[in-house]
Design an enzyme around this catalytic site. Structure first.
Site, short mmCIF file in Angstrom:
data_model
loop_
_atom_site.label_atom_id
_atom_site.label_comp_id
_atom_site.label_asym_id
_atom_site.label_seq_id
_atom_site.Cartn_x
_atom_site.Cartn_y
_atom_site.Cartn_z
CG HIS A 1 -4.76 9.19 -17.96
ND1 HIS A 1 -4.86 10.26 -18.80
CD2 HIS A 1 -3.68 9.47 -17.17
CE1 HIS A 1 -3.89 11.12 -18.56
NE2 HIS A 1 -3.16 10.66 -17.58
CD GLU B 1 -4.17 16.64 -17.27
OE1 GLU B 1 -5.25 17.26 -17.35
OE2 GLU B 1 -3.90 15.65 -17.98
CD GLU C 1 -5.85 -0.31 8.23
OE1 GLU C 1 -5.58 0.89 8.13
OE2 GLU C 1 -6.30 -0.82 9.27
CG HIS D 1 -2.72 13.18 -12.92
ND1 HIS D 1 -3.61 12.15 -13.06
CD2 HIS D 1 -2.00 13.22 -14.07
CE1 HIS D 1 -3.44 11.59 -14.24
NE2 HIS D 1 -2.48 12.22 -14.88
CG HIS E 1 0.07 7.92 -15.31
ND1 HIS E 1 0.77 8.15 -16.48
CD2 HIS E 1 -0.78 8.96 -15.19
CE1 HIS E 1 0.36 9.29 -17.03
NE2 HIS E 1 -0.58 9.81 -16.26
O1 2HA Z 1 1.46 15.57 -17.03
O2 2HA Z 1 0.09 12.80 -16.75
O3 2HA Z 1 -2.24 13.58 -17.72
C1 2HA Z 1 1.34 14.45 -17.85
C2 2HA Z 1 0.10 13.71 -17.55
C3 2HA Z 1 -1.11 14.18 -18.23
ZN ZN Z 2 -1.61 11.60 -16.65
#
Ligand code: 2HA
Ligand code: ZN
Length: 273
Positions: free
Chosen positions: A203, A108, A162, A132, A134
């Site tokens: 995602h 990314e 909050e 980033h 998940h």
């Molecule tokens: O790096 O999460 O979006 C792996 C990921 C790609």
């Molecule tokens: Zn990801």
């Protein structure tokens, strides 16, 4: 590398892993470094062209995690699982100046750099971290309801006072696109013009913060609100939420300006669902 900076990075890497948001090679981190955080033992590799010039980031150095690395391993193999890149004087090329030994920057990488350019401008230079990951419940929300940026932000803010305090800038919602694609970079950058945090459908989250704790804290707060929603559903379904006026009052009390266009203060339906 600056010891304090690296220790903080390692701590966040461990937190991401412990939270269950960074399975296998999920997630990636980049930090626009302050000069005092630049590597003290640089070893510059060859210049490599960027697919798109990013003059807004000319001369900057970034810590980035490596493509395919497991976030939990960053503290144990820092020179392999992360590294520092330097952009050249016109933002057309980059080179590795520390780490990334036998590896390359995150898949990314481009979305990160373009996001930094947008958020650097939007925040007057204050924001330096793109994170980033998940988070489970935020991603699960995509599977049970139709969402857009207004609906998602309002739902989360309405779950806990909050919420607006910890992510007053709200969270944008982006329809599904392939990770690592130009399309997702472009959509993320557009969303970052208005919001400091973005949920990629099905995602995960891309968040921009002043430092690692700020970016991590915003995601944690949004995920907490999503978890409260989930718990309320499990208890029989949401029948009451914070009203928009109460959310606005909370923001005003803290001298924060909530993202515009989310709250309905004109006296219509008074809860977010
Ligand atoms: O790096 O999460 O979006 C792996 C990921 C790609
Ligand atoms: Zn990801």
């Amino acid at each position: 590398m600056n010891e304090e900076f690296m220790q903080n990075l390692f701590r966040i890497a461990e937190e991401l892993s412990r939270a269950g948001w960074a399975e296998a090679n999920a997630g990636n981190i980049s930090v626009r470094l302050r000069p005092e955080e630049y590597p003290t033992d640089p070893a510059a590799g060859p210049w490599q062209p960027l697919a798109i010039a990013i003059p807004a980031l000319a001369g900057e150095q970034f810590l980035v995690t490596a493509k395919g690395c497991q976030i939990r391993n960053v503290p144990h193999f820092p020179r392999r699982d992360c590294g520092v890149l330097e952009l050249n004087g016109d933002g057309t090329a980059y080179r590795v100046v520390w780490g990334l030994e036998g590896t390359v920057p995150t898949s990314e990488f481009f979305a990160h750099l373009l996001s930094h350019a947008v958020r650097k401008e939007q925040s007057g230079g204050a924001e330096r971290v793109i994170l980033h990951t998940h988070p489970v419940t935020l991603v699960a929300l995509c599977h049970v309801m139709e969402l857009d940026s207004v609906k998602l932000t309002r739902l989360l803010w309405s779950m806990h006072p909050e919420g607006v305090a910890l992510f007053p800038g709200g969270i944008a919602y982006l329809p599904f696109a392939l990770s690592g694609s130009r399309e997702i970079s472009a959509m993320t950058c557009e969303a970052f013009q208005k919001f400091p945090m973005v949920l990629w459908e099905y995602h995960g989250v891309f968040a921009s913060g002043r430092d690692l704790d700020h970016a991590f804290g915003m995601i944690q707060a949004a995920e907490k609100c999503a978890n409260i929603y989930k718990a309320a559903c499990e208890l029989g379904g949401v029948t009451r939420t914070l009203r928009d006026e109460e959310i606005a009052a909370m923001a005003s009390f803290l001298h924060l300006t909530p993202a515009p266009g989310i709250l309905n203060l004109s006296g219509g339906a008074n809860h977010a669902l």
